[in-house]
Design an enzyme around this catalytic site. Structure first.
Site, PDB file in Angstrom:
ATOM      1  N   HIS A  77      -5.931  12.639   1.520  1.00 43.09           N
ATOM      2  CA  HIS A  77      -7.254  12.117   1.901  1.00 43.09           C
ATOM      3  C   HIS A  77      -8.405  12.716   1.100  1.00 43.09           C
ATOM      4  O   HIS A  77      -9.536  12.300   1.246  1.00 43.09           O
ATOM      5  CB  HIS A  77      -7.513  12.347   3.393  1.00 43.09           C
ATOM      6  CG  HIS A  77      -7.775  13.788   3.714  1.00 43.09           C
ATOM      7  ND1 HIS A  77      -6.769  14.709   3.811  1.00 43.09           N
ATOM      8  CD2 HIS A  77      -8.919  14.465   3.925  1.00 43.09           C
ATOM      9  CE1 HIS A  77      -7.282  15.885   4.070  1.00 43.09           C
ATOM     10  NE2 HIS A  77      -8.589  15.782   4.148  1.00 43.09           N
TER      11      HIS A  77
HETATM   12  C1  UD1 Z   1     -13.118  15.151   6.793  1.00 41.99           C
HETATM   13  C2  UD1 Z   1     -13.457  16.548   6.275  1.00 41.99           C
HETATM   14  C3  UD1 Z   1     -12.228  17.139   5.592  1.00 41.99           C
HETATM   15  C4  UD1 Z   1     -11.020  17.090   6.500  1.00 41.99           C
HETATM   16  C5  UD1 Z   1     -10.804  15.639   6.921  1.00 41.99           C
HETATM   17  C6  UD1 Z   1      -9.596  15.460   7.808  1.00 41.99           C
HETATM   18  C7  UD1 Z   1     -15.770  16.930   5.551  1.00 41.99           C
HETATM   19  C8  UD1 Z   1     -16.652  17.099   4.381  1.00 41.99           C
HETATM   20  N1  UD1 Z   1     -14.510  16.510   5.285  1.00 41.99           N
HETATM   21  O1  UD1 Z   1     -12.880  14.330   5.664  1.00 41.99           O
HETATM   22  O2  UD1 Z   1     -12.496  18.494   5.276  1.00 41.99           O
HETATM   23  O3  UD1 Z   1      -9.887  17.565   5.819  1.00 41.99           O
HETATM   24  O4  UD1 Z   1     -11.983  15.219   7.628  1.00 41.99           O
HETATM   25  O5  UD1 Z   1      -9.411  14.119   8.081  1.00 41.99           O
HETATM   26  O6  UD1 Z   1     -16.189  17.161   6.658  1.00 41.99           O
HETATM   27  N2  UD1 Z   1     -13.087   7.242   9.059  1.00 41.99           N
HETATM   28  C9  UD1 Z   1     -12.611   6.365   9.986  1.00 41.99           C
HETATM   29  N3  UD1 Z   1     -12.411   6.824  11.252  1.00 41.99           N
HETATM   30  C10 UD1 Z   1     -12.664   8.088  11.623  1.00 41.99           C
HETATM   31  C11 UD1 Z   1     -13.165   8.988  10.660  1.00 41.99           C
HETATM   32  C12 UD1 Z   1     -13.363   8.556   9.377  1.00 41.99           C
HETATM   33  O7  UD1 Z   1     -12.370   5.212   9.701  1.00 41.99           O
HETATM   34  O8  UD1 Z   1     -12.435   8.425  12.809  1.00 41.99           O
HETATM   35  C13 UD1 Z   1     -13.299   6.784   7.673  1.00 41.99           C
HETATM   36  C14 UD1 Z   1     -14.689   6.315   7.433  1.00 41.99           C
HETATM   37  O9  UD1 Z   1     -14.649   5.239   6.559  1.00 41.99           O
HETATM   38  C15 UD1 Z   1     -15.337   7.485   6.731  1.00 41.99           C
HETATM   39  C16 UD1 Z   1     -14.162   8.057   5.965  1.00 41.99           C
HETATM   40  O10 UD1 Z   1     -13.028   7.841   6.795  1.00 41.99           O
HETATM   41  O11 UD1 Z   1     -16.403   7.126   5.943  1.00 41.99           O
HETATM   42  C17 UD1 Z   1     -14.301   9.519   5.661  1.00 41.99           C
HETATM   43  O12 UD1 Z   1     -14.562  10.255   6.865  1.00 41.99           O
HETATM   44  P1  UD1 Z   1     -15.370  11.644   6.823  1.00 41.99           P
HETATM   45  O13 UD1 Z   1     -15.430  12.245   8.163  1.00 41.99           O
HETATM   46  O14 UD1 Z   1     -16.633  11.446   6.088  1.00 41.99           O
HETATM   47  O15 UD1 Z   1     -14.488  12.547   5.896  1.00 41.99           O
HETATM   48  P2  UD1 Z   1     -12.912  12.739   5.799  1.00 41.99           P
HETATM   49  O16 UD1 Z   1     -12.477  12.169   4.509  1.00 41.99           O
HETATM   50  O17 UD1 Z   1     -12.194  12.301   7.026  1.00 41.99           O
END
Ligand code: UD1
Length: 365
Positions: free
Chosen positions: A207
């Site tokens: 991820h």
């Molecule tokens: C975040 C953390 C990362 C951790 C990871 C575990 C930061 C900077 N990054 O990254 O350290 O390893 O979580 O998963 O805080 N999304 C969904 N549903 C959700 C959450 C996210 O669809 O419940 C999608 C959204 O499109 C979002 C993307 O995933 O924009 C990224 O989510 P985000 O929380 O920004 O960062 P992660 O890549 O999950």
């Protein structure tokens, strides 16, 4: 009696806070905990399922911030967390890990002169292009108490000029969750459901922006996974971000064509994932937590990154940092299949949560 706000935001926070929340419940004469969920992760499979699996109490406060750019997400957590701290006036706020919610809540506390403790302090990849590295550096500068999982973390903090009295080596609280849940996880039917019971298989998770946000890198890694899949099935529970990139880059059809050698699933809950991982011959990942969990379980792990903030998993554990070159991944994967190594870094013993609580009490007086 210490009033403590425990903060969770994203998936890797839940297994770190669960043992702390449980120890505070057990030690109810000493601690009055509140649980705040920032809502950084909000899908059932990224959040609610973990509350159920880990026995986390329902959050007392849900900030509902959701997704956004880094600035939007971090700012939204800060704006919504500040009134919570002002209202509840905790003795301590506990933040864990390195996600945007961690640094946002720590910064709110520092400005309000509210004591904040950082669990999993001191880890450094020395790669400032990783958003998590920025979160780690900043959180450790402003937190009052730095609770470290491994001696290398203490060294990193001292090298950054942080006074020794702010640092406490408590061990790895995520491993508390792992040991506490292994038996319950053994009742999961996930291996049967995925058709890998009794046969060798590999598990992969991906991820990191550096791996999944660029088409060429993601395609290269997928090509390696398909080749590994010719030797043993590769199970790939897919993070929503990675799923979105596969579609965006037009790679989803390639992945489907590689079935059943490469098997995509939705993200799994904690117990199902633990059951799946604990039976794997090999794990390939860019996650920090999995590098540690495979070390505790003695499962060979290949880290598909150029660096790690968890060097103890390489020195004392089963982990190898192999980058993203397809030939190298395949070569290292086949070489790792038969490696067995006993590995137990100090204080990865299932008792870290109580040491964290003791440190909060001692630092308070
Ligand atoms: C975040 C953390 C990362 C951790 C990871 C575990 C930061 C900077 N990054 O990254 O350290 O390893 O979580 O998963 O805080 N999304 C969904 N549903 C959700 C959450 C996210 O669809 O419940 C999608 C959204 O499109 C979002 C993307 O995933 O924009 C990224 O989510 P985000 O929380 O920004 O960062 P992660 O890549 O999950």
């Amino acid at each position: 009696m210490l009033k403590v706000i425990n903060v969770v935001g994203a998936r890797p926070n839940f297994m770190k806070v669960a043992p702390i929340a449980e120890a505070m419940r057990r030690r109810g004469r000493e601690f009055a905990p509140l649980l705040v969920h920032t809502g950084q992760h909000y899908d059932a499979r990224m959040s609610d399922d973990f509350f159920r699996d880990l026995g986390l109490p329902r959050p007392d406060v849900h900030l509902g911030v959701g997704s956004g750019t880094h600035a939007q997400q971090t700012a939204a957590v800060m704006q919504r967390f500040e009134p919570v701290v002002l209202e509840h006036k905790p003795d301590w706020v506990v933040v864990v890990g390195d996600v945007n919610s961690t640094v946002a809540c720590a910064l709110v506390c520092a400005k309000l002169n509210t004591r904040v403790a950082h669990v999993e302090a001191g880890l450094r990849s020395r790669d400032r292009t990783m958003p998590e590295e920025i979160n780690r550096l900043l959180t450790d500068q402003i937190a009052d108490l730095l609770l470290t999982p491994s001696p290398d973390a203490d060294e990193n903090l001292r090298a950054e000029g942080i006074p020794a009295e702010r640092i406490r080596f408590v061990g790895n609280v995520m491993i508390d969750s792992l040991y506490a849940q292994l038996e319950r996880a053994s009742r999961s039917r996930v291996r049967e459901d995925l058709g890998v019971k009794g046969e060798p298989y590999a598990v992969v998770t991906l991820h990191r922006p550096s791996n999944v946000d660029e088409r060429a890198t993601l395609a290269r890694i997928l090509a390696a996974l398909e080749r590994i899949g010719e030797r043993l099935p590769v199970i790939f529970p897919i993070h929503p971000r990675t799923r979105a990139r596969l579609d965006e880059f037009g790679l989803a059809d390639d992945v489907r064509a590689a079935e059943p050698r490469l098997r995509l699933t939705e993200p799994l809950g904690y117990l199902d994932f633990l059951r799946l991982m604990s039976g794997a011959r090999l794990v390939l990942t860019d996650s920090g937590g999995l590098q540690e969990e495979t070390t505790a379980l003695n499962i060979p792990c290949l880290t598909l990154r150029e660096n790690t903030e968890r060097p103890i998993t390489v020195e004392l554990g089963t982990n190898r940092v192999v980058g993203t070159d397809a030939d190298r991944i395949v070569r290292e994967a086949f070489a790792s299949l038969d490696v067995r190594r006993e590995s137990a870094p100090p204080l990865w013993d299932g008792q870290a949560a109580d040491r964290i609580l003791n440190a909060l009490l001692e630092k308070q007086t």
